[in-house]
Design a protein around this motif. Sequence first.
Motif, short mmCIF file in Angstrom:
data_model
loop_
_atom_site.label_atom_id
_atom_site.label_comp_id
_atom_site.label_asym_id
_atom_site.label_seq_id
_atom_site.Cartn_x
_atom_site.Cartn_y
_atom_site.Cartn_z
N GLY A 104 0.83 -1.19 0.00
CA GLY A 104 0.00 0.00 0.00
C GLY A 104 0.87 1.24 0.00
N LYS A 105 0.38 2.30 -0.60
CA LYS A 105 1.18 3.51 -0.76
C LYS A 105 1.59 4.11 0.58
N LYS A 106 0.65 4.11 1.54
CA LYS A 106 0.93 4.69 2.85
C LYS A 106 2.05 3.94 3.57
N THR A 107 1.95 2.61 3.64
CA THR A 107 2.95 1.81 4.34
C THR A 107 4.31 1.91 3.66
N ALA A 108 4.32 1.84 2.32
CA ALA A 108 5.58 1.93 1.58
C ALA A 108 6.24 3.29 1.79
N LEU A 150 5.82 5.36 4.42
CA LEU A 150 6.30 5.46 5.80
C LEU A 150 7.57 4.64 6.02
N ALA A 151 7.65 3.48 5.37
CA ALA A 151 8.86 2.67 5.45
C ALA A 151 10.05 3.41 4.85
N SER A 152 9.80 4.10 3.74
CA SER A 152 10.85 4.88 3.09
C SER A 152 11.34 6.02 3.98
N ILE A 153 10.39 6.71 4.61
CA ILE A 153 10.75 7.81 5.52
C ILE A 153 11.56 7.28 6.71
N SER A 154 11.21 6.08 7.19
CA SER A 154 11.96 5.46 8.29
C SER A 154 13.41 5.21 7.89
N ALA A 171 14.99 6.87 -0.50
CA ALA A 171 14.58 8.06 -1.27
C ALA A 171 13.72 7.72 -2.49
N VAL A 172 13.71 6.47 -2.92
CA VAL A 172 13.08 6.11 -4.19
C VAL A 172 11.62 6.53 -4.25
N ILE A 173 10.80 6.02 -3.34
CA ILE A 173 9.36 6.27 -3.41
C ILE A 173 9.01 7.73 -3.16
N PRO A 174 9.56 8.39 -2.12
CA PRO A 174 9.25 9.82 -1.94
C PRO A 174 9.64 10.69 -3.12
N VAL A 175 10.82 10.44 -3.71
CA VAL A 175 11.26 11.26 -4.84
C VAL A 175 10.34 11.07 -6.04
N ASN A 176 9.92 9.84 -6.32
CA ASN A 176 9.02 9.60 -7.45
C ASN A 176 7.66 10.26 -7.24
N ILE A 177 7.15 10.20 -6.01
CA ILE A 177 5.87 10.86 -5.70
C ILE A 177 6.00 12.37 -5.89
#
Length: 391
Positions: free
Chosen positions: A259-263, A265-269, A303-309
Amino acid sequence: MAIAIFVSAAEIDICVPSFPDIKNLFNLSAFSVEMILSVNLIFHCIAAIFVGNLADKYGKRKIMNFGFLIFALGTLLCILSKNYPTLIIGRIIQGIGSSAPMVLAPLFIMDLYTNKQKQEKMMNILNGICTIAICTAPTIGSYATLVWNWQANFTILLAFTFVALFFNLFLPKSTINTQTSKVNFAEYKIIFSSKLPMMYILSCTIAIGLYYTFVGMAPIIYINALNVDLKHYGFYQGALTLAFGIFSIISPLITNILGKKTAFLASISLIFSFLASYAYIIINNVQNPLFITLSTLLLSIGAVIPVNILYIGSLSSIPNMQGRISAVLTVLKWVFSSIGIQIASYFYASNFISTGITMFVMEIISLSIGFYIFKLDKNFRQSLLASKSKN
Protein backbone atom coordinates in the motif's frame (compact mmCIF):
# COMPACT_ATOMS: atom_id res chain seq x y z
CA MET A 1 14.23 6.37 -24.93
CA ALA A 2 15.82 3.97 -22.43
CA ILE A 3 19.14 4.08 -24.29
CA ALA A 4 18.97 7.86 -24.52
CA ILE A 5 18.45 8.31 -20.79
CA PHE A 6 21.11 5.67 -20.09
CA VAL A 7 23.78 7.60 -22.01
CA SER A 8 22.85 11.02 -20.65
CA ALA A 9 22.85 9.64 -17.09
CA ALA A 10 26.09 7.68 -17.47
CA GLU A 11 27.93 10.79 -18.66
CA ILE A 12 27.44 12.31 -15.22
CA ASP A 13 29.87 10.06 -13.41
CA ILE A 14 31.64 7.71 -15.81
CA CYS A 15 34.63 10.06 -15.65
CA VAL A 16 34.38 10.58 -11.87
CA PRO A 17 36.67 7.61 -10.97
CA SER A 18 39.42 9.23 -13.06
CA PHE A 19 39.28 12.49 -11.05
CA PRO A 20 42.32 11.53 -8.90
CA ASP A 21 44.35 10.85 -12.08
CA ILE A 22 43.19 14.13 -13.66
CA LYS A 23 43.91 15.95 -10.39
CA ASN A 24 47.49 14.68 -10.40
CA LEU A 25 48.01 15.11 -14.15
CA PHE A 26 47.00 18.78 -14.23
CA ASN A 27 48.09 19.53 -10.63
CA LEU A 28 44.58 20.60 -9.55
CA SER A 29 43.00 21.30 -6.18
CA ALA A 30 39.97 19.25 -5.07
CA PHE A 31 37.80 22.30 -5.79
CA SER A 32 39.17 22.61 -9.35
CA VAL A 33 38.80 18.95 -10.20
CA GLU A 34 35.19 18.97 -8.99
CA MET A 35 34.57 21.82 -11.46
CA ILE A 36 34.86 19.17 -14.19
CA LEU A 37 31.53 17.88 -12.92
CA SER A 38 30.02 21.20 -11.82
CA VAL A 39 30.46 23.12 -15.11
CA ASN A 40 28.84 20.22 -16.91
CA LEU A 41 25.83 20.46 -14.63
CA ILE A 42 25.64 24.28 -14.74
CA PHE A 43 25.51 24.46 -18.54
CA HIS A 44 23.18 21.48 -18.57
CA CYS A 45 20.85 23.65 -16.46
CA ILE A 46 21.13 26.66 -18.74
CA ALA A 47 20.39 24.59 -21.85
CA ALA A 48 17.48 22.82 -20.15
CA ILE A 49 15.59 26.12 -19.93
CA PHE A 50 15.40 26.27 -23.72
CA VAL A 51 14.85 22.58 -24.48
CA GLY A 52 11.10 22.56 -23.76
CA ASN A 53 10.38 25.43 -26.16
CA LEU A 54 12.61 24.02 -28.87
CA ALA A 55 10.90 20.64 -28.52
CA ASP A 56 7.48 22.30 -28.86
CA LYS A 57 8.60 24.10 -32.03
CA TYR A 58 10.62 21.38 -33.76
CA GLY A 59 9.50 18.15 -32.07
CA LYS A 60 10.87 16.20 -29.10
CA ARG A 61 12.61 13.52 -31.16
CA LYS A 62 14.43 16.01 -33.38
CA ILE A 63 15.66 18.11 -30.46
CA MET A 64 16.77 15.02 -28.56
CA ASN A 65 18.83 13.85 -31.54
CA PHE A 66 20.31 17.31 -32.03
CA GLY A 67 21.25 17.34 -28.35
CA PHE A 68 23.11 14.07 -28.77
CA LEU A 69 25.07 15.47 -31.72
CA ILE A 70 26.18 18.40 -29.57
CA PHE A 71 27.02 15.95 -26.80
CA ALA A 72 29.13 13.88 -29.21
CA LEU A 73 31.09 17.00 -30.18
CA GLY A 74 31.84 17.79 -26.53
CA THR A 75 32.83 14.20 -25.84
CA LEU A 76 35.26 14.21 -28.75
CA LEU A 77 36.84 17.41 -27.41
CA CYS A 78 37.29 15.75 -23.99
CA ILE A 79 39.03 12.78 -25.64
CA LEU A 80 41.45 15.07 -27.49
CA SER A 81 42.08 17.50 -24.61
CA LYS A 82 45.69 17.96 -23.54
CA ASN A 83 45.08 20.52 -20.80
CA TYR A 84 42.56 21.47 -18.13
CA PRO A 85 40.84 24.40 -19.97
CA THR A 86 40.15 22.26 -23.04
CA LEU A 87 38.70 19.52 -20.87
CA ILE A 88 36.45 22.07 -19.14
CA ILE A 89 35.18 23.36 -22.52
CA GLY A 90 34.44 19.81 -23.61
CA ARG A 91 32.49 19.16 -20.42
CA ILE A 92 30.50 22.36 -20.94
CA ILE A 93 29.48 21.25 -24.43
CA GLN A 94 28.59 17.80 -23.07
CA GLY A 95 26.35 19.40 -20.46
CA ILE A 96 24.51 21.43 -23.09
CA GLY A 97 23.92 18.39 -25.29
CA SER A 98 22.83 16.00 -22.53
CA SER A 99 20.09 18.37 -21.32
CA ALA A 100 17.75 17.33 -24.16
CA PRO A 101 17.21 13.66 -23.21
CA MET A 102 17.09 14.47 -19.48
CA VAL A 103 14.32 17.06 -19.96
CA LEU A 104 12.37 15.29 -22.70
CA ALA A 105 12.36 11.65 -21.55
CA PRO A 106 9.80 12.26 -18.74
CA LEU A 107 7.63 14.15 -21.22
CA PHE A 108 7.50 11.14 -23.54
CA ILE A 109 6.12 9.19 -20.57
CA MET A 110 3.53 11.86 -19.79
CA ASP A 111 2.47 11.86 -23.47
CA LEU A 112 2.27 8.10 -23.84
CA TYR A 113 0.46 7.35 -20.56
CA THR A 114 -2.50 9.38 -19.28
CA ASN A 115 -3.25 7.32 -16.16
CA LYS A 116 -1.42 8.77 -13.15
CA GLN A 117 -0.63 5.37 -11.62
CA LYS A 118 0.80 4.22 -14.95
CA GLN A 119 2.83 7.42 -15.14
CA GLU A 120 4.26 6.77 -11.66
CA LYS A 121 5.09 3.19 -12.63
CA MET A 122 6.84 4.19 -15.85
CA MET A 123 8.63 7.06 -14.08
CA ASN A 124 9.91 4.51 -11.55
CA ILE A 125 11.26 2.40 -14.41
CA LEU A 126 12.80 5.44 -16.09
CA ASN A 127 14.47 6.50 -12.82
CA GLY A 128 15.63 2.92 -12.38
CA ILE A 129 17.26 2.92 -15.82
CA CYS A 130 18.78 6.32 -15.10
CA THR A 131 20.21 5.17 -11.80
CA ILE A 132 21.42 1.83 -13.13
CA ALA A 133 23.33 3.86 -15.72
CA ILE A 134 24.82 5.97 -12.95
CA CYS A 135 25.65 2.83 -10.97
CA THR A 136 27.36 0.97 -13.81
CA ALA A 137 29.21 4.07 -15.04
CA PRO A 138 31.67 4.27 -12.11
CA THR A 139 32.53 0.59 -12.47
CA ILE A 140 33.05 0.99 -16.22
CA GLY A 141 35.01 4.19 -15.61
CA SER A 142 37.17 2.62 -12.92
CA TYR A 143 38.27 -0.27 -15.10
CA ALA A 144 38.62 1.88 -18.22
CA THR A 145 40.96 4.18 -16.31
CA LEU A 146 42.79 1.25 -14.75
CA VAL A 147 43.30 -0.65 -18.02
CA TRP A 148 43.74 2.30 -20.42
CA ASN A 149 43.59 5.93 -19.25
CA TRP A 150 41.12 8.62 -18.22
CA GLN A 151 40.29 9.51 -21.86
CA ALA A 152 38.93 5.98 -22.33
CA ASN A 153 35.86 6.98 -20.30
CA PHE A 154 34.92 9.55 -22.92
CA THR A 155 35.65 7.15 -25.78
CA ILE A 156 33.13 4.72 -24.31
CA LEU A 157 30.60 7.55 -23.98
CA LEU A 158 31.08 8.50 -27.63
CA ALA A 159 30.35 4.94 -28.74
CA PHE A 160 27.18 4.78 -26.62
CA THR A 161 26.07 8.14 -28.01
CA PHE A 162 25.89 6.84 -31.56
CA VAL A 163 23.98 3.77 -30.35
CA ALA A 164 21.46 6.10 -28.69
CA LEU A 165 21.12 8.16 -31.87
CA PHE A 166 20.28 5.01 -33.81
CA PHE A 167 17.56 3.89 -31.37
CA ASN A 168 16.14 7.40 -31.17
CA LEU A 169 15.06 7.02 -34.79
CA PHE A 170 12.29 4.73 -33.52
CA LEU A 171 10.85 7.22 -31.02
CA PRO A 172 7.32 8.46 -31.86
CA LYS A 173 6.99 11.87 -33.48
CA SER A 174 5.36 14.54 -31.37
CA THR A 175 2.99 17.38 -32.19
CA ILE A 176 4.79 20.53 -33.35
CA ASN A 177 3.64 23.98 -32.29
CA THR A 178 4.83 26.33 -35.06
CA GLN A 179 3.82 29.39 -33.05
CA THR A 180 6.38 28.65 -30.34
CA SER A 181 9.51 30.59 -31.22
CA LYS A 182 11.21 31.68 -28.03
CA VAL A 183 11.38 31.07 -24.32
CA ASN A 184 8.63 32.93 -22.49
CA PHE A 185 10.12 33.67 -19.10
CA ALA A 186 6.73 34.87 -17.88
CA GLU A 187 5.64 31.22 -17.95
CA TYR A 188 8.52 30.32 -15.66
CA LYS A 189 7.48 33.18 -13.38
CA ILE A 190 4.13 31.43 -12.95
CA ILE A 191 5.93 28.32 -11.71
CA PHE A 192 8.28 30.15 -9.34
CA SER A 193 5.45 32.22 -7.90
CA SER A 194 3.21 29.20 -7.26
CA LYS A 195 3.71 28.13 -3.66
CA LEU A 196 2.67 24.47 -3.69
CA PRO A 197 4.31 23.53 -7.03
CA MET A 198 7.57 25.12 -5.87
CA MET A 199 7.41 23.17 -2.61
CA TYR A 200 7.12 19.94 -4.61
CA ILE A 201 9.96 20.98 -6.92
CA LEU A 202 12.31 22.11 -4.13
CA SER A 203 11.79 19.05 -1.93
CA CYS A 204 12.34 16.74 -4.92
CA THR A 205 15.38 18.48 -6.40
CA ILE A 206 17.20 19.02 -3.09
CA ALA A 207 16.72 15.32 -2.30
CA ILE A 208 18.24 14.38 -5.66
CA GLY A 209 20.98 17.00 -5.34
CA LEU A 210 22.27 15.68 -2.04
CA TYR A 211 22.71 12.20 -3.54
CA TYR A 212 24.69 13.56 -6.49
CA THR A 213 26.80 15.51 -4.01
CA PHE A 214 27.92 12.12 -2.73
CA VAL A 215 28.44 10.81 -6.29
CA GLY A 216 30.63 13.79 -7.17
CA MET A 217 32.76 13.73 -4.02
CA ALA A 218 33.04 9.94 -3.63
CA PRO A 219 36.15 9.29 -5.78
CA ILE A 220 38.25 11.97 -4.05
CA ILE A 221 37.13 10.74 -0.61
CA TYR A 222 37.32 7.00 -1.20
CA ILE A 223 40.54 6.93 -3.24
CA ASN A 224 42.54 9.79 -1.73
CA ALA A 225 41.24 9.94 1.85
CA LEU A 226 40.06 6.39 2.59
CA ASN A 227 42.77 4.65 0.52
CA VAL A 228 40.36 2.56 -1.54
CA ASP A 229 42.07 1.41 -4.73
CA LEU A 230 40.52 2.21 -8.10
CA LYS A 231 39.70 -1.45 -8.71
CA HIS A 232 37.38 -1.62 -5.67
CA TYR A 233 36.03 1.92 -5.77
CA GLY A 234 33.59 1.08 -8.57
CA PHE A 235 32.01 -1.62 -6.43
CA TYR A 236 31.40 0.72 -3.49
CA GLN A 237 29.84 3.34 -5.75
CA GLY A 238 28.04 0.77 -7.88
CA ALA A 239 26.45 -0.97 -4.89
CA LEU A 240 24.69 2.24 -3.87
CA THR A 241 23.26 3.22 -7.20
CA LEU A 242 22.50 -0.37 -8.18
CA ALA A 243 20.36 -0.64 -5.04
CA PHE A 244 18.56 2.56 -6.00
CA GLY A 245 18.11 1.37 -9.59
CA ILE A 246 16.74 -2.05 -8.69
CA PHE A 247 14.47 -0.63 -6.01
CA SER A 248 13.17 2.00 -8.46
CA ILE A 249 12.12 -0.76 -10.86
CA ILE A 250 10.46 -2.97 -8.23
CA SER A 251 9.00 -0.14 -6.13
CA PRO A 252 5.61 -0.25 -7.95
CA LEU A 253 5.31 -3.91 -6.95
CA ILE A 254 6.28 -3.11 -3.36
CA THR A 255 3.77 -0.24 -3.26
CA ASN A 256 1.02 -2.53 -4.58
CA ILE A 257 1.79 -5.16 -1.95
CA LEU A 258 2.21 -2.88 1.06
CA GLY A 259 0.00 0.00 0.00
CA LYS A 260 1.18 3.51 -0.76
CA LYS A 261 0.93 4.69 2.85
CA THR A 262 2.95 1.81 4.34
CA ALA A 263 5.58 1.93 1.58
CA PHE A 264 5.95 5.69 2.01
CA LEU A 265 6.30 5.46 5.80
CA ALA A 266 8.86 2.67 5.45
CA SER A 267 10.85 4.88 3.09
CA ILE A 268 10.75 7.81 5.52
CA SER A 269 11.96 5.46 8.29
CA LEU A 270 14.98 4.52 6.16
CA ILE A 271 15.75 8.20 5.55
CA PHE A 272 15.65 8.93 9.31
CA SER A 273 17.97 5.94 9.83
CA PHE A 274 20.32 7.46 7.25
CA LEU A 275 20.32 10.77 9.15
CA ALA A 276 21.08 9.03 12.46
CA SER A 277 23.90 7.05 10.88
CA TYR A 278 25.40 10.14 9.22
CA ALA A 279 25.20 12.05 12.52
CA TYR A 280 27.29 9.27 14.07
CA ILE A 281 29.79 9.40 11.17
CA ILE A 282 30.17 13.19 11.43
CA ILE A 283 30.47 13.33 15.23
CA ASN A 284 32.97 10.48 15.42
CA ASN A 285 34.84 11.30 12.17
CA VAL A 286 34.30 7.74 10.90
CA GLN A 287 36.65 6.92 8.03
CA ASN A 288 35.52 3.36 7.31
CA PRO A 289 34.46 3.12 3.63
CA LEU A 290 32.17 0.13 4.25
CA PHE A 291 30.29 1.86 7.07
CA ILE A 292 29.91 5.05 5.02
CA THR A 293 28.65 3.01 2.05
CA LEU A 294 26.12 1.06 4.12
CA SER A 295 24.87 4.28 5.72
CA THR A 296 24.41 5.91 2.32
CA LEU A 297 22.64 2.75 1.13
CA LEU A 298 19.80 3.64 3.52
CA LEU A 299 19.34 6.86 1.56
CA SER A 300 19.63 5.12 -1.82
CA ILE A 301 16.70 2.85 -1.01
CA GLY A 302 14.69 5.16 1.21
CA ALA A 303 14.58 8.06 -1.27
CA VAL A 304 13.08 6.11 -4.19
CA ILE A 305 9.36 6.27 -3.41
CA PRO A 306 9.25 9.82 -1.94
CA VAL A 307 11.26 11.26 -4.84
CA ASN A 308 9.02 9.60 -7.45
CA ILE A 309 5.87 10.86 -5.70
CA LEU A 310 7.34 14.37 -5.55
CA TYR A 311 8.43 14.22 -9.20
CA ILE A 312 4.99 13.26 -10.48
CA GLY A 313 3.39 15.76 -8.11
CA SER A 314 5.62 18.49 -9.55
CA LEU A 315 4.83 17.69 -13.18
CA SER A 316 1.07 17.63 -12.56
CA SER A 317 0.95 20.62 -10.20
CA ILE A 318 0.11 23.23 -12.87
CA PRO A 319 -2.06 22.32 -15.91
CA ASN A 320 -0.44 22.60 -19.36
CA MET A 321 2.99 23.45 -17.91
CA GLN A 322 4.64 20.04 -17.92
CA GLY A 323 7.43 21.02 -20.32
CA ARG A 324 8.38 24.09 -18.32
CA ILE A 325 8.14 22.26 -14.99
CA SER A 326 10.31 19.43 -16.34
CA ALA A 327 12.91 22.03 -17.34
CA VAL A 328 12.77 23.63 -13.88
CA LEU A 329 13.14 20.21 -12.23
CA THR A 330 16.18 19.46 -14.37
CA VAL A 331 17.74 22.87 -13.75
CA LEU A 332 17.26 22.88 -9.98
CA LYS A 333 18.31 19.24 -9.64
CA TRP A 334 21.72 20.07 -11.10
CA VAL A 335 21.93 23.47 -9.42
CA PHE A 336 21.57 21.87 -5.99
CA SER A 337 23.96 19.09 -7.03
CA SER A 338 26.56 21.67 -8.06
CA ILE A 339 26.07 23.72 -4.90
CA GLY A 340 26.42 20.63 -2.73
CA ILE A 341 29.54 19.43 -4.55
CA GLN A 342 31.26 22.80 -4.48
CA ILE A 343 30.50 23.38 -0.79
CA ALA A 344 31.73 19.91 0.13
CA SER A 345 34.88 20.26 -2.00
CA TYR A 346 35.64 23.80 -0.73
CA PHE A 347 35.71 22.58 2.87
CA TYR A 348 37.27 19.20 2.01
CA ALA A 349 40.02 18.26 4.50
CA SER A 350 40.98 14.75 3.36
CA ASN A 351 38.03 13.16 5.18
CA PHE A 352 34.29 12.59 4.80
CA ILE A 353 33.10 15.29 7.22
CA SER A 354 32.42 18.17 4.78
CA THR A 355 30.47 15.88 2.44
CA GLY A 356 28.58 14.26 5.31
CA ILE A 357 27.53 17.61 6.81
CA THR A 358 26.48 18.97 3.40
CA MET A 359 24.32 15.93 2.67
CA PHE A 360 22.86 15.91 6.20
CA VAL A 361 21.76 19.56 5.99
CA MET A 362 20.31 19.12 2.49
CA GLU A 363 18.25 16.11 3.62
CA ILE A 364 16.90 18.01 6.62
CA ILE A 365 15.80 20.85 4.31
CA SER A 366 14.19 18.45 1.82
CA LEU A 367 12.33 16.59 4.58
CA SER A 368 11.13 19.83 6.18
CA ILE A 369 9.67 21.00 2.87
CA GLY A 370 8.13 17.56 2.35
CA PHE A 371 6.35 17.69 5.71
CA TYR A 372 5.13 21.18 4.83
CA ILE A 373 3.65 19.77 1.59
CA PHE A 374 1.91 17.06 3.61
CA LYS A 375 0.37 19.76 5.78
CA LEU A 376 -0.48 22.10 2.90
CA ASP A 377 -1.77 19.72 0.20
CA LYS A 378 -5.04 18.15 1.29
CA ASN A 379 -5.33 15.99 -1.85
CA PHE A 380 -1.84 14.56 -1.37
CA ARG A 381 -2.53 13.87 2.30
CA GLN A 382 -5.84 12.14 1.60
CA SER A 383 -4.47 10.01 -1.26
CA LEU A 384 -1.56 8.87 0.90
CA LEU A 385 -3.49 8.15 4.08
CA ALA A 386 -6.40 6.48 2.27
CA SER A 387 -4.23 4.11 0.22
CA LYS A 388 -4.28 0.44 1.15
CA SER A 389 -2.52 -2.75 0.23
CA LYS A 390 -4.02 -4.62 -2.71
CA ASN A 391 -3.51 -7.94 -0.96
